[in-house]
Enzyme design. Sequence first.
Site, PDB file in Angstrom:
ATOM      1  N   TYR A  54       8.260 -70.438 -22.429  1.00 50.39           N
ATOM      2  CA  TYR A  54       7.024 -70.100 -23.135  1.00 50.39           C
ATOM      3  C   TYR A  54       6.469 -71.349 -23.816  1.00 50.39           C
ATOM      4  CZ  TYR A  54       3.934 -66.904 -25.759  1.00 50.39           C
ATOM      5  OH  TYR A  54       2.858 -66.222 -26.270  1.00 50.39           O
ATOM      6  N   TYR A  64      -3.042 -68.211 -20.640  1.00 50.52           N
ATOM      7  CA  TYR A  64      -2.309 -67.698 -21.793  1.00 50.52           C
ATOM      8  C   TYR A  64      -2.354 -66.185 -21.735  1.00 50.52           C
ATOM      9  CZ  TYR A  64      -1.096 -66.688 -26.658  1.00 50.52           C
ATOM     10  OH  TYR A  64      -0.502 -66.208 -27.795  1.00 50.52           O
TER      11      TYR A  64
END
Length: 381
Positions: A290, A334
């Site tokens: 991430y 995102y």
Amino acid sequence: MNRRTAIAGIGATEFSKDSGRSELRLAVEAVRAALDDAGLTPADVDGMVTFTMDTSPEITVAQAAGIGELSFFSRVHYGGGAACATVQQAALAVAAGTAEVVVCYRAFNERSGRRFGSGVQQREPSAEGAALGWVLPFGLLTPASWVAMAAQRYLHTYGLTPEAAFGPVAVTARRHAATNPAAWFHGRPITLADHAASRWIAEPLRLLDCCQETDGGQAIVVTSLNRARDLPGPPAVIAAAAQGAGRGQEQMTGFHTGDLTGLPESAVVARQLWRTSGLGPADIDVGILYDHFTPFVLMQLEEYGFCGRGEAAEFVAADRLPLNTHGGQLGEAYLHGMNGIAEGVRQIRGTAVNQVSGAASALVTAGTGVPTSGLVLTADG
């Protein structure tokens, strides 16, 4: 649960800066695409999982997608930290016999609608939000400003510069995004010089250290491994799934809890994943970490044991592990980490644009700085 369940389908909308449609519609499009990929129909689904931050409730998405009765539905808190936990919840439900086919999804207009990067503007009173009262009066209003505190300490502790430490992470993500047609930054790689020349956001973070803002949706289909074997595509076996929160954990602002150069929540997840999967860092073929901010990619590599403390920048620069081969959230989109799970599945299937030869195992992580989660995916057999 481990190795009894699998991801059988993935589906997404396009990734854009202005989708022109509702978040509910984005969710439904992603769910239908994932079911098509799995070779299933809405009638096969009996479970739904999403984020507490998602504006499209499970029941509403099920209705709009033509899904019938549900025997399981759940939501996971803590923003991007929830990504892999949605799959964990689905796998637990399937393994327990509560549901047979569970769809995990996340959809938002995060660029054209509410922009998380704009930070705290108005917040309803809550016990959880009270912790922000210790930092907001001093100007720490945005995610970038919160992460900058830990990033500065990391650089100081290990005697690094922002360019040397964070630049390789940004360049790696954008290199992979440049060859990924689905990525927003397709065809637009960057150099270390580009990174160093990008404007400051919150020192020591520059613009290219911060993930983009995206409109879009992503969905994941989880079912039993036995059932997945009968479906068209090769299953991505869920070898392990875990959640973790550190002692005294806060959301992004736990500056008083100890050493700011690490991510205790990731350590909790790492211990569970390695123990329950029987694998370790040396067994992982590709890492999908991430990347909301470049410094936290470095800290994750260290917490998961791929390298020693303060060594992650050199590790990334040397390309010792294929990293965020879709371009990550810095380069592709995102989507609160859900697109990273999809990339892990593609790598296991052998269908990724930037395919790692012979990839049979993938580590996928969720948002850090908050209670987080992770997955180890492997090939069947």
